[in-house]
Design a protein around this motif. Sequence first.
Motif, mmCIF file in Angstrom:
data_model
loop_
_atom_site.group_PDB
_atom_site.id
_atom_site.type_symbol
_atom_site.label_atom_id
_atom_site.label_comp_id
_atom_site.label_asym_id
_atom_site.label_seq_id
_atom_site.Cartn_x
_atom_site.Cartn_y
_atom_site.Cartn_z
ATOM 1 N N PRO A 139 81.640 61.268 72.005
ATOM 2 C CA PRO A 139 80.201 61.468 71.777
ATOM 3 C C PRO A 139 79.805 61.109 70.349
ATOM 4 O O PRO A 139 80.558 61.335 69.406
ATOM 5 C CB PRO A 139 80.001 62.968 72.051
ATOM 6 N N ALA A 140 78.600 60.550 70.210
ATOM 7 C CA ALA A 140 78.102 60.220 68.877
ATOM 8 C C ALA A 140 77.786 61.492 68.096
ATOM 9 O O ALA A 140 77.879 61.513 66.868
ATOM 10 C CB ALA A 140 76.859 59.341 68.980
ATOM 11 N N SER A 141 77.407 62.559 68.792
ATOM 12 C CA SER A 141 77.153 63.835 68.131
ATOM 13 C C SER A 141 78.464 64.394 67.592
ATOM 14 O O SER A 141 79.526 64.233 68.207
ATOM 15 C CB SER A 141 76.532 64.831 69.114
ATOM 16 N N VAL A 142 78.370 65.043 66.446
ATOM 17 C CA VAL A 142 79.561 65.587 65.791
ATOM 18 C C VAL A 142 80.093 66.772 66.576
ATOM 19 O O VAL A 142 79.354 67.703 66.903
ATOM 20 C CB VAL A 142 79.235 66.000 64.344
ATOM 21 N N THR A 149 95.518 60.683 83.918
ATOM 22 C CA THR A 149 95.029 59.492 84.612
ATOM 23 C C THR A 149 94.067 58.678 83.748
ATOM 24 O O THR A 149 93.809 57.501 84.028
ATOM 25 C CB THR A 149 94.302 59.892 85.907
ATOM 26 N N GLY A 150 93.532 59.303 82.721
ATOM 27 C CA GLY A 150 92.577 58.607 81.852
ATOM 28 C C GLY A 150 91.171 58.569 82.411
ATOM 29 O O GLY A 150 90.272 57.983 81.791
ATOM 30 N N ASN A 151 90.957 59.198 83.560
ATOM 31 C CA ASN A 151 89.635 59.150 84.194
ATOM 32 C C ASN A 151 88.829 60.425 83.889
ATOM 33 O O ASN A 151 88.386 61.133 84.790
ATOM 34 C CB ASN A 151 89.782 58.979 85.724
ATOM 35 N N VAL A 152 88.662 60.718 82.622
ATOM 36 C CA VAL A 152 87.893 61.902 82.236
ATOM 37 C C VAL A 152 86.847 61.514 81.196
ATOM 38 O O VAL A 152 87.008 60.538 80.461
ATOM 39 C CB VAL A 152 88.804 63.016 81.676
ATOM 40 N N ARG A 153 85.787 62.266 81.178
ATOM 41 C CA ARG A 153 84.741 62.104 80.163
ATOM 42 C C ARG A 153 84.413 63.482 79.606
ATOM 43 O O ARG A 153 84.503 64.493 80.305
ATOM 44 C CB ARG A 153 83.470 61.475 80.759
ATOM 45 N N LEU A 154 84.001 63.515 78.358
ATOM 46 C CA LEU A 154 83.640 64.771 77.718
ATOM 47 C C LEU A 154 82.124 64.824 77.552
ATOM 48 O O LEU A 154 81.507 63.899 77.020
ATOM 49 C CB LEU A 154 84.337 64.897 76.363
ATOM 50 N N VAL A 155 81.538 65.917 78.018
ATOM 51 C CA VAL A 155 80.092 66.112 77.948
ATOM 52 C C VAL A 155 79.818 67.381 77.152
ATOM 53 O O VAL A 155 80.420 68.430 77.433
ATOM 54 C CB VAL A 155 79.477 66.226 79.355
ATOM 55 N N ILE A 156 78.932 67.290 76.178
ATOM 56 C CA ILE A 156 78.585 68.468 75.376
ATOM 57 C C ILE A 156 77.655 69.351 76.182
ATOM 58 O O ILE A 156 76.655 68.911 76.747
ATOM 59 C CB ILE A 156 77.906 68.045 74.056
ATOM 60 N N ASP A 157 78.004 70.643 76.228
ATOM 61 C CA ASP A 157 77.210 71.621 76.965
ATOM 62 C C ASP A 157 76.148 72.190 76.021
ATOM 63 O O ASP A 157 76.426 73.074 75.212
ATOM 64 C CB ASP A 157 78.120 72.736 77.496
#
Length: 230
Positions: A148-151, A216-224
């Motif tokens: 994410p671009a956010s810190v 597997t490398g098929n993950v994404r991180l989303v800021i809550d």
Amino acid sequence: MSKIRTPQPASEGVSGTAHARPVSPPRVAARRRRPGMIALCVLLIAGGGVGGALLFLQSGQRSEVLTLVREVPAGAAVTDQDLGEASMALDPAVKSVPASERDSIVGKRAAVDLKPGSLLSASQVTTATLLKAGELLVPVGLKPEQVPASVLSPGTRVQIVRVPGESQTAKGEGDPEVISARVVKVGSATPGTGTVVIDVATASANGPQLAAWVSTGNVRLVIDALGGGS
């Protein structure tokens, strides 16, 4: 016999040139001295001198504060060897830790990565453990375009989303799965690849499953945004 008249000299001021009398300069009335005005001027001068002296003393006042002499990763305990002291004239807005509180800082955990050569602030350390009871620590590797671009900082609530791979998309298995987590530490980008490893804490029941997703490398991180930081 007729008398010969001797001519009389002309009287001064009539035919002769009169001598100019010196002109006295005009009298200048002496100004009256006003004791009140003089006293006011003296007070103003004295007040300005005192104010300047106080300003000089305040600007030159120095305080003994704590500094970092070694790097302390987020989550690690701060030791006495990690700390140094410096005598500095600081602005009151700078939230530094007095050197007299050194003993109370030793043993606390770094809430963020502490860099050598910087001042220590009270908000950078915590008594709470970053990994709580009933949680597991799982490292999540993200490619540069996945970060994410956010810190991100320790305590930020995130969601780890499992996205379908190419084979799953072909079979119509495209429903994403989500595991809630909390950021514990953000690593530096790996030279060459730019991959960033982020340590996250998640419930013990979700730890093994999250680790399998990451492999597997098929993950994404989303800021809550709703969860915020803890």
